[in-house]
Structure formats: structure tokens, C-alpha cells
Design an enzyme around this catalytic site. Sequence first.
Site, PDB file in Angstrom:
ATOM      1  CG  ASP A 291       6.822  12.757   9.589  1.00 40.34           C
ATOM      2  OD1 ASP A 291       7.063  13.795   8.920  1.00 40.34           O
ATOM      3  OD2 ASP A 291       7.050  11.608   9.164  1.00 40.34           O
TER       4      ASP A 291
ATOM      5  CG  LEU B   6      -1.999  -1.029   1.326  1.00 41.33           C
ATOM      6  CD1 LEU B   6      -2.642  -1.000   2.697  1.00 41.33           C
ATOM      7  CD2 LEU B   6      -3.052  -0.781   0.260  1.00 41.33           C
ATOM      8  N   GLY B   7       2.020   1.146   0.631  1.00 37.62           N
ATOM      9  CA  GLY B   7       2.863   2.324   0.725  1.00 37.62           C
ATOM     10  C   GLY B   7       4.197   1.947   1.326  1.00 37.62           C
TER      11      GLY B   7
ATOM     12  CB  ALA C  30      12.510   6.296   5.868  1.00 43.69           C
TER      13      ALA C  30
ATOM     14  CB  VAL D 296       1.828   0.126   4.656  1.00 47.61           C
ATOM     15  CG1 VAL D 296       0.475  -0.180   5.281  1.00 47.61           C
ATOM     16  CG2 VAL D 296       2.588   1.119   5.521  1.00 47.61           C
TER      17      VAL D 296
ATOM     18  CE  LYS E 250       4.659   2.379   9.706  1.00 55.49           C
ATOM     19  NZ  LYS E 250       4.237   3.672  10.192  1.00 55.49           N
TER      20      LYS E 250
END
Length: 802
Positions: A638, A519-520, A523, A527, A543
Site C-alpha cells: 500500500d 491525527l488521521g 479504513a 490515529v 493507532k
Amino acid sequence: MALAPVVPCTGCIFLLFQWLLLALTMAETHREISLGSSLSTNDNHNMFWESHSGEFAFGFQQVGKGGFLLAIWFNNIPEKTIVWSANGNTLAKQGSKLELTNNGLLVLKTPEGKQMWVSQGVAGSGSKVAHAAMLDTGNFVLADQNSINLWESFGEPTDTLLPLQTLSQGKKLVARYSDTNFSKGRFQLMLQPSGTLEFYTTTFPLDAANYVYWSSKPVSGFQLVFNQSGSIYLQAKNGEILSVLSSKPCTTQDFYQRVILEYDGVFRHYVYPKNDGPETIGWSKEWTHCSPSIPSNICTSIREDTGGGACGFNSYCSLENEQRPTCNCPNGYSFIDQNDVMKGCQPNFEAQSCDQESEDEENFNFNIMENTDWPLSDYEHFQFVDENWCRKACLGDCFCAVAIFRNGECWKKKTPLSNGKFDPNDEGKALIKVRIDNSTSDHPHKKNDSILVVIASLLFGSPVFLINVLVLIPTLVVLLHLYRKAKVSKQTQFMPGMNLQSFTYAELEEATSGFKEELGRGAFAIVFKGVLPLDDGNLVAVKKLDNIVREGEQEFKAEVNAIGRTNHKNLVQLIGFCNEEQHRLLVYEFMSNGSLANFLFGSSSRPSWYQRKQIALGIARGLFYLHEECSNQIIHCDIKPHNVLLDDFFTARIADFGLAKLLKTEQTRTMTALRGTKGYVAPEWFRNLPVSVKVDVYSYGIMLLEIICCRKNFEQEIEEDQMVLADWAYDCYRDDQLSLLLKNDHEAMSDMGKVEKYVMVAIWCIQEDPSLRPTMKKVTQMLEGTVEVSIPPDPYSFISSL
Ligand SMILES: *[C@@H]1O[C@H](CO)[C@@H](O)[C@H](O)[C@H]1NC(C)=O
Ligand SMILES: *[C@@H]1O[C@H](CO)[C@@H](O)[C@H](O)[C@H]1NC(C)=O
Ligand SMILES: *[C@@H]1O[C@H](CO)[C@@H](O)[C@H](O)[C@H]1NC(C)=O
């Protein structure tokens, strides 16, 4: 088996004559039932009278546990299909009796001897009833000596017509209440005295016609005929066929046939093969091949000013299997009575209060249902608006239960909704207003309710790093101990003290099909999409933290610890974790609508201003919660559009909080430094000043500008003075030229007051001096409008004063 009492032969010639007559004319064959005969529910051998062929029977049928129906039914097929009944509204109790009295009446009596029903309208002029008979046509008759029928069930139909039966003017069929409840229902069919055949809903529980949903107009007939070969038509007095409703390419010799006004209001013609093969196929379901049902789509045929429509109130009708109408509840509603869907639906949530003090429109959202509408339930109508205008109008209106948006028009609907229908030809969409479920216990992933909080981590409680490190050590000791305990069993279990599930690596490998769909990627983590088998196939985001990174363990524990106990509608919920040997994984709710970055910058069309405002407010609330409302203060560190995800309802949900301090900022800082541009990172990071919640406020301010303008903070391919959004936005604000920021965003332009307010709030947030930045609480209040926004200073005045 109940056989009719044998009628003594009164004359051989008469008998022979009868036989001859029957043989020659194929006329009705029957066994005569003599006066004084009776049936009883108590006597299994004397419950009904069969026709000569055995095809039909008249007598008592037990229906459910409720009692007995005096009825006529198809008797030699497995389903004893009822075609006529006398007492659908009041079932007869065990012990009831039917008597064919000596003066020629059929009388249904209760066990106490009270009369429940009697054959009305026996023609009495001169001749007397001599006997009764169940004919092979399905007609039960009281006849005189010359076999002239003085009373017949064909003349008093309930909901069904059989071949050879006719319906004369002024007579009607009344649908039953449900498939198994023979009580009078909501639909009737009548051949009006004028000759018009009409199907109508009634003012249930009364009988008056409410809405005519089918009419034979302009044709009017003398009678409705169901002829021997299975045609159903309106016939003129001279026998001419005026209008054929249904015709079957099948004859009564091969098929049993019936036509019925069913409980759902549809008039259907059924056939049943007489000579079944090894498999009984039952009453034809593919009747539509032969003839259309009337009406072909009842869902769209009924549009009544009063009454619920084809289905009950708040429900909607859609044609499903075999073109049958089905009643459903809209998402967020459920049936009042599962066993009686016509009673309608009720919302699963508390309605919106009109008291502005106690209610916040943020508590509500929409379930979208395409091609669905509730005509005639509207109380307001708007034109030349867009969907978001429509949404907003309904959300802000406590009367609005549903909004329909179709081609720039918006209708507000009130409850109870009526005439609900799903119609693929309807291009509109229904926005069903539902209360957002903010309670923990109803969270789909949180079925286990262990709410004990054992670990009181102060990991991020202090703004100063040093303190964190001091606190970190004892916390980790506690965590390690707990993890060891959690690892004892291979089974999925719950981490003590938290409402979190502990997974084995194998379980998560399986849930993600071997970490297949990515999904993503960040660093320090990738995921993956997964499905939890336990939770009815709920989608999750798994994750997988990079095990090479040394700080991985700390990051992991910090995140588990911090996130595990947060619960807010604007945060992504952590469901569980895996901590097995070198593997560190976190399992989150799956967010179907991706990241805010993708939403804002990903597509060519600009997301609506309305949705952007909602998102900005949602993020502010989530941060406010992290900073001030959850048990341990959490600084995200963040905040950027990639770390805000959108759920099914496009509600903003902050992700990735709790790990930033240890790792990611390093990366972000480097990146920003490399680019030499203003990023999301607050300037104090670079100045060795203490880091506080105000770093998040700064990042939020930058992101808020991005949300307002739908562009990234830094863009290279444009004029130099516009490259850095934060700078340009301040310039535009100072020069009173905010519309430059909006390009062609007409929706936002029409809301300049809000735009200006949001820009002012953003400028306050990006002040170089952290102490000038408002708290997230104040930001939320300013955006909501409960606190005035004062004129912000130049964000750089702090630097210049240094
Ligand atoms: C049939 O429906 C009617 C109307 O709702 C109800 O009053 C009656 O109790 C039902 N009868 C049975 C046997 O369930
Ligand atoms: C029944 O009606 C149809 C017209 O729909 C006609 O063709 C047919 O002959 C009729 N059958 C009988 C037995 O009268
Ligand atoms: C859920 O929302 C209602 C209405 O705004 C509020 O009264 C209640 O406290 C909220 N519950 C939680 C658990 O946040």
C-alpha cells in the site's frame, strides 16, 4: 573574631586630635595593625582583620576545597563578597601565614615558610611603614607614622572597584576565571597610558590584548573614578568629568556598592541595601534600571579573529535572565566540561569522513537554529542560492560543520566555530550538521534493550497468499500464547522476544487524553496523538484499530509481528501495542511533519526539489530494506504518499506496513476500480497473477512521478492527455519534453539531468510486466547514481503484446 592588637596610647593629645579629626572630616576610621602582627589559616580566631565598622575585612577566606585566598571582602553581609585578592592564581594551603613584617611588608608564606606573595611597590622614600589598617572604605593600607599611605589595596585592584577608589593610567582590572575560580580569566579592562579606557579579551592564558570590545574613544581621561555617591566616570587631570559610565541614584550611606569586571567580561555596578528588611535581597540584580552594563550585549560585541569569542569554541552566547550572557552548545553538541563551559563544546557524533567510500552524505542531517551565527568561521560564501542548495553544499562537504543561510546567501563554516551568538536581530538561520543516529540503542523510545527474537514469522515471507495462510495458523498460536502471558500483569511490560512495550488500554487512554486529538483516519483505524509519561513526555501516534472488523485481530498481530522487528531510518518505528479484550492499539513514534501527501499536495508552495529528491531516495531505501534486508521479507502493498510520513528532519519514513495484505488492498482496489484510473496498485492485482515485491516497485514508481511533479497521479480538472500523470510523464519523456512536467520549478529545471534520470527510473518501475520492473535495490542504486539507467520501454508494451 579577630581584633586588631590594641595600639598602646602614645599620647592623649594625639589621640584626642585624631578623634576630633575623624569626627570633623568623617575621614577613615581604623584600627591600626602593628608591625609584627600575623594571620594564620590554622587559627580560626586569627584569620582576618576587620575594619572599624566591621564592614570590611582583610585576611584569609577559604574558597571551595581548593584552599585559601588572601582577600578583602564585605564582612557584615551574609555573602562575604570578595572585592580584592592577592593570590587568585595559586591558593594558599592550610597552614599558610600572612605576616606584617617589622620592615613594613605584607608577606604571604606557605606552611613551609616559602614566600608566595608580597606587597610590591611600597613607596620607600624616607618614610617607613608604621602600621597597617583595614579602612572602612574597603581599602587595606600600609601607612607611615603620619598616616600617609605607602601601599594600598586600592592601588592594586583585582577585578573590583569600590566607591572612593580610582583607577589610574596603566592600571587594569582582570576578570576572574569563573564565578568561584579567582584565577586570572579571559577579560581585562585597562585605562591605557594614553587615557583611553578599554575592555578587551586576552590571548589567554597570556595577558596580551586580543580584541577590544569596548573603548571610551575618543574620550581619554586621567583616571577612572568611582565617587562617593556611586558615579563612575572618566576624569580629566583638572577634575572635569569627561564621561560617565554609570551612576546610581543611591549613596554609600544606604547602599554598599561595587563595580566589577565579571568573569563573563561584563562590567557591572551592584548595590546592596545596608539596612536589610526581614528578607535579604542581596546584591541588586535589577542594576540595569540604574545603569547599563558595559557592554550591554557582550554576545554581539565580541568578534575576534582568533579565540573563541564571548563563549568558548563551538558554543554560542545568548543573553538570558537579567540580561546575563549564557554559553550554550548547539543542538547535537555538548560541553567538553560541564563545570567549565568556557572550554567549549564538542560534537556528540563522529565527524564526517572525507573518504567518499566509507561515508555517505545520507548519514547527516541538519539541526536548525534560527538567529544563530558564528561570524568569522566561514571558509566559503555563496550568493543567489536557495536554502536547499546551501544544505546540499554543506552535506556534500566533509569540511562543512555548519551552514548559515540568510537572504539567498550561504556561508560554510568550519570547526572550531568561534564568536557564536544568538541574536534575535540576526535574520539568518544556522544549519548544524549532525550525524543521523542510526543505532538502535540510542533510539529515544527503545530504552529497554531486550533484543531476543523468539517468533520467527514467515507471515509475509512468501509471495503467494496460500503459503501465508498455511503459516498464519501456527504463528497465531504462538502469538496468542505470548499475548496471554503478556496480559498477566497490568503493569506496562515488554512483549517477550521483541523490543516492544505492552500497554494497557487505560494507559493509552491516558496518554491520548481520552483519544482526543485525531491525527488521521484510515479504513480500519484512527490515529491519535499521545504523550508517553514514561519516556520523558515523548510524543507518540496511537493507532486504534477498528474492533468491528473481523480480521482486526489478524491484522493486529501481523503488524505487531512484522513491524516489531524492523529497524531502519526510513521506517516508522513501532514502540508498543495494546491487546486487551476487544481493544487493539499500536503505538508508533510521532512524526512531526505529517504525511508526504500533505507535503506534496497540501500547501500552495512547492516543496524544494532537493528535499523531494532526498525523500524519494529515503523511501527507496526503506522499501529495499523491507524487501531484502530485514529478517522477514515484508511487502508493503500500500505504498502511496499518505503512507509515507516525515520526521523532524523531513526524512521519509514508511508507515503502515505489515497490514496491507489482509485488508487495505481490498479497499484500494475497489476505489481504483471505481475511478477506472491508474492508481498506485500494480496491474497484477487485477489479473490473478502472483503478488510479489514488484507490486511495491510499481506503487513506488507512481509515487516517484508524483514527487518529481508535485501533483497527484490523477487529476481531473486538466487537459485530458495530462490527467493521468503516469501516461503524460511517459509521453513527455518519449517526446523529450520533460520540462513540461516541471511547470515553474526552477530548482528542478536547473537539475534536468537528475530529473530525467528519476523519470526514467519511475518509468521502469511502472512497467506492466512485473518482471521488467527493477528491484528496489536496483532502484536505489540507480537513484544514487551507482548504476546506469538504461532507456525504459513503453510501460504498456506488455499489454499490447498480450
Ligand atoms: C581555576 O581555573 C584555572 C584555569 O582553568 C585552573 O587551572 C585552576 O585549576 C582552577 N582553580 C580551581 C581552584 O578550580
Ligand atoms: C559624583 O559624581 C556625580 C557625577 O556623576 C556628581 O553629580 C556627584 O556630586 C559626585 N558626588 C560626590 C560626592 O562628589
Ligand atoms: C550506522 O551508520 C554507520 C556509518 O554509515 C555504519 O557503519 C553502521 O553500520 C550503521 N549502523 C547501523 C546499526 O545501521
